[in-house]
Design a protein around this motif. Structure first.
Motif, PDB file in Angstrom:
ATOM      1  N   TYR A 144       0.817  -1.209   0.000  1.00 19.09           N
ATOM      2  CA  TYR A 144       0.000   0.000   0.000  1.00 19.09           C
ATOM      3  C   TYR A 144       0.857   1.267   0.000  1.00 19.09           C
ATOM      4  CZ  TYR A 144      -4.619  -2.075   0.464  1.00 19.09           C
ATOM      5  OH  TYR A 144      -5.787  -2.749   0.209  1.00 19.09           O
ATOM      6  N   VAL A 145       1.959   1.250   0.716  1.00 17.60           N
ATOM      7  CA  VAL A 145       2.798   2.441   0.804  1.00 17.60           C
ATOM      8  C   VAL A 145       3.684   2.581  -0.435  1.00 17.60           C
ATOM      9  CG1 VAL A 145       4.693   3.549   2.057  1.00 17.60           C
ATOM     10  CG2 VAL A 145       2.787   2.528   3.308  1.00 17.60           C
ATOM     11  N   PHE A 146       4.308   1.512  -0.884  1.00 12.85           N
ATOM     12  CA  PHE A 146       5.230   1.568  -2.018  1.00 12.85           C
ATOM     13  C   PHE A 146       4.518   1.212  -3.318  1.00 12.85           C
ATOM     14  CE2 PHE A 146       7.895   0.608   1.744  1.00 12.85           C
ATOM     15  CZ  PHE A 146       8.645   1.759   1.742  1.00 12.85           C
ATOM     16  N   LEU A 147       4.505  -0.040  -3.635  1.00  7.88           N
ATOM     17  CA  LEU A 147       3.783  -0.548  -4.800  1.00  7.88           C
ATOM     18  C   LEU A 147       3.598  -2.045  -4.611  1.00  7.88           C
ATOM     19  CD1 LEU A 147       6.201  -2.039  -6.605  1.00  7.88           C
ATOM     20  CD2 LEU A 147       6.686   0.302  -7.242  1.00  7.88           C
ATOM     21  N   PHE A 233       7.456  10.705   3.295  1.00  8.79           N
ATOM     22  CA  PHE A 233       6.885  10.370   1.998  1.00  8.79           C
ATOM     23  C   PHE A 233       5.727  11.295   1.663  1.00  8.79           C
ATOM     24  CE2 PHE A 233       8.178   5.638   2.612  1.00  8.79           C
ATOM     25  CZ  PHE A 233       9.482   5.950   2.248  1.00  8.79           C
ATOM     26  N   ARG A 234       5.484  11.454   0.364  1.00 15.54           N
ATOM     27  CA  ARG A 234       4.291  12.139  -0.137  1.00 15.54           C
ATOM     28  C   ARG A 234       3.454  11.093  -0.849  1.00 15.54           C
ATOM     29  NH1 ARG A 234       8.276  16.208  -2.167  1.00 15.54           N
ATOM     30  NH2 ARG A 234       8.423  14.725  -3.883  1.00 15.54           N
ATOM     31  N   HIS A 235       2.573  10.459  -0.107  1.00 18.02           N
ATOM     32  CA  HIS A 235       1.776   9.382  -0.682  1.00 18.02           C
ATOM     33  C   HIS A 235       0.642   9.966  -1.513  1.00 18.02           C
ATOM     34  CE1 HIS A 235      -0.768   5.770  -0.874  1.00 18.02           C
ATOM     35  NE2 HIS A 235       0.365   5.115  -0.694  1.00 18.02           N
ATOM     36  N   ALA A 236       0.399   9.376  -2.688  1.00 17.62           N
ATOM     37  CA  ALA A 236      -0.609   9.907  -3.606  1.00 17.62           C
ATOM     38  C   ALA A 236      -2.002   9.945  -2.993  1.00 17.62           C
ATOM     39  CB  ALA A 236      -0.629   9.069  -4.887  1.00 17.62           C
ATOM     40  N   LYS A 237      -2.314   9.005  -2.106  1.00 19.41           N
ATOM     41  CA  LYS A 237      -3.653   8.925  -1.526  1.00 19.41           C
ATOM     42  C   LYS A 237      -3.700   9.346  -0.058  1.00 19.41           C
ATOM     43  CE  LYS A 237      -5.184   5.224  -4.619  1.00 19.41           C
ATOM     44  NZ  LYS A 237      -5.709   3.832  -4.708  1.00 19.41           N
ATOM     45  N   ALA A 238      -2.619   9.143   0.667  1.00 20.32           N
ATOM     46  CA  ALA A 238      -2.633   9.420   2.108  1.00 20.32           C
ATOM     47  C   ALA A 238      -1.935  10.722   2.483  1.00 20.32           C
ATOM     48  CB  ALA A 238      -1.998   8.253   2.871  1.00 20.32           C
ATOM     49  N   GLY A 239      -1.246  11.350   1.526  1.00 19.68           N
ATOM     50  CA  GLY A 239      -0.546  12.596   1.840  1.00 19.68           C
ATOM     51  C   GLY A 239       0.763  12.349   2.563  1.00 19.68           C
ATOM     52  N   LYS A 240       1.122  13.262   3.458  1.00 16.25           N
ATOM     53  CA  LYS A 240       2.389  13.170   4.170  1.00 16.25           C
ATOM     54  C   LYS A 240       2.418  11.951   5.088  1.00 16.25           C
ATOM     55  CE  LYS A 240       5.321  15.664   7.485  1.00 16.25           C
ATOM     56  NZ  LYS A 240       5.484  16.909   8.275  1.00 16.25           N
ATOM     57  N   MET A 241       3.491  11.183   4.969  1.00 19.58           N
ATOM     58  CA  MET A 241       3.686  10.008   5.811  1.00 19.58           C
ATOM     59  C   MET A 241       5.136  10.019   6.302  1.00 19.58           C
ATOM     60  SD  MET A 241       1.667   7.074   3.605  1.00 19.58           S
ATOM     61  CE  MET A 241       0.998   6.140   4.983  1.00 19.58           C
ATOM     62  N   VAL A 242       5.322   9.729   7.589  1.00 23.11           N
ATOM     63  CA  VAL A 242       6.660   9.760   8.197  1.00 23.11           C
ATOM     64  C   VAL A 242       6.985   8.380   8.782  1.00 23.11           C
ATOM     65  CG1 VAL A 242       8.117  10.811   9.955  1.00 23.11           C
ATOM     66  CG2 VAL A 242       6.456  12.219   8.705  1.00 23.11           C
ATOM     67  N   PHE A 243       8.156   7.876   8.433  1.00 16.42           N
ATOM     68  CA  PHE A 243       8.589   6.554   8.894  1.00 16.42           C
ATOM     69  C   PHE A 243      10.026   6.602   9.401  1.00 16.42           C
ATOM     70  CE2 PHE A 243       5.390   5.688   5.637  1.00 16.42           C
ATOM     71  CZ  PHE A 243       4.618   4.696   6.214  1.00 16.42           C
ATOM     72  N   GLU A 244      10.328   5.661  10.274  1.00 17.74           N
ATOM     73  CA  GLU A 244      11.703   5.385  10.685  1.00 17.74           C
ATOM     74  C   GLU A 244      12.070   4.009  10.131  1.00 17.74           C
ATOM     75  OE1 GLU A 244      13.756   7.390  12.264  1.00 17.74           O
ATOM     76  OE2 GLU A 244      12.279   8.973  12.705  1.00 17.74           O
ATOM     77  N   LEU A 245      13.121   3.946   9.332  1.00 14.15           N
ATOM     78  CA  LEU A 245      13.549   2.678   8.751  1.00 14.15           C
ATOM     79  C   LEU A 245      14.520   1.975   9.692  1.00 14.15           C
ATOM     80  CD1 LEU A 245      13.958   0.566   6.526  1.00 14.15           C
ATOM     81  CD2 LEU A 245      15.626   2.115   5.470  1.00 14.15           C
ATOM     82  N   THR A 246      14.182   0.748  10.037  1.00 15.53           N
ATOM     83  CA  THR A 246      15.057  -0.089  10.855  1.00 15.53           C
ATOM     84  C   THR A 246      15.351  -1.365  10.078  1.00 15.53           C
ATOM     85  OG1 THR A 246      14.065   0.743  12.903  1.00 15.53           O
ATOM     86  CG2 THR A 246      15.321  -1.302  13.050  1.00 15.53           C
ATOM     87  N   SER A 247      16.610  -1.715   9.993  1.00 12.88           N
ATOM     88  CA  SER A 247      17.023  -2.887   9.221  1.00 12.88           C
ATOM     89  C   SER A 247      17.519  -3.978  10.168  1.00 12.88           C
ATOM     90  CB  SER A 247      18.124  -2.495   8.234  1.00 12.88           C
ATOM     91  OG  SER A 247      18.511  -3.602   7.460  1.00 12.88           O
TER      92      SER A 247
END
Length: 280
Positions: A144-147, A233-247
């Motif tokens: 949903y967030v990426f593709l 992120f600037r999501h096309a449907k949800a607008g501004k989205m903020v994430f912390e990436l943990t690997s």
């Protein structure tokens, strides 16, 4: 990676790290205007306690004898991070792992336990990739967030190439360069770790030929085995989205990695709404 290619990679890395280090940060006076950024070779040699000739040969990628203790002094002189130091040792001492071309092996299967873990991360997009950054698994939130990675042919699901080839990713990230640099940092750690696998050099050459902006980003990339990255992120449907990436590393024979995007509170609510509206 054969010996000559490994030494060329070592040379490029040392030059890049030397260029990043300012004279002031290394304890030298700024002095007269310099023709090139960073420290001079003789200054690195002085800090490391080695001869300028020896360090020059090392940086030129000559096949010379290198001891761990002296290499440690070079790493300290260049103010390398723990991950960068490990990368340097892998290249200079040829301590990387020998491995066959991963494409000749079967695509790693996601175990039921790992599948359950990423499924339970309902509102945290999660992507499983192998040591070539090839995507082998993902959860619904990631789609949903990426593709929807299911729509991409299996042989084309390399995260590094997708970052440069798919406009969806470039439109999504507010600072796409920052987003891509995190993955390049991980990829560089693999590059140093598997110094005997020629797949990496073939892949890098293809990327440089296909994407004009790749080479400079690759040459400037840092080394990190598990980078933590703040993303907007600037999501096309949800607008501004903020994430912390943990690997996270998944221990096992396939050397898998789980990249988890943890949303802030507002982003989690947006993702919940988006997925619920579409019946997820």
């Amino acid at each position: 990676m054969n010996s000559q290619t490994r030494l060329q990679a070592l040379s490029a890395f040392l030059k890049a790290q030397r260029a990043k280090l300012s004279p002031e940060a290394a304890g030298f006076p700024a002095g007269a205007r310099r023709r090139t950024p960073g420290l001079r070779r003789e200054e690195v040699a002085q800090l490391a306690g080695v001869s300028t000739t020896w360090y020059t040969w090392l940086e030129q990628g000559r096949d010379i004898k290198v001891s761990p203790s002296v290499l440690d002094c070079v790493a300290t002189a260049l103010q390398l991070t723990a991950d960068e130091r490990k990368y340097l040792f892998s290249l200079a001492l040829e301590t990387g792992q020998s491995a066959s071309h991963p494409a000749k092996q079967e695509v790693p299967l996601i175990t039921p336990s790992l599948e359950k873990i990423i499924t339970e991360l309902r509102y945290c997009p999660a992507i499983i990739s192998d040591r070539t950054c090839h995507i082998v698994g993902w959860n619904l939130a990631a789609a949903y967030v990426f593709l929807d990675f299911e729509l991409i042919p299996q042989e084309e699901r390399n995260m590094i190439e997708l970052l440069f080839s798919r406009r969806e990713f470039k439109r999504l990230a507010v600072n796409w360069e920052h987003f891509a640099s995190g993955y390049l940092a991980m990829f560089r750690s693999y590059y140093g770790q598997y110094v005997e696998d020629e797949w990496y050099d073939h892949f890098l050459e293809e990327m440089k030929n296909r994407y004009p902006d790749f080479e400079q980003m690759w040459e400037q990339s840092r080394v990190s085995y598990a980078p933590e990255v703040h993303l907007e992120f600037r999501h096309a449907k949800a607008g501004k989205m903020v994430f912390e990436l943990t690997s996270l590393q998944v221990y096992g024979e396939h050397d898998l990695r789980c990249s988890i995007y943890t949303p802030d509170a507002a982003t989690e609510e947006k993702l919940k709404k988006l997925m619920n509206e579409q019946g997820a």
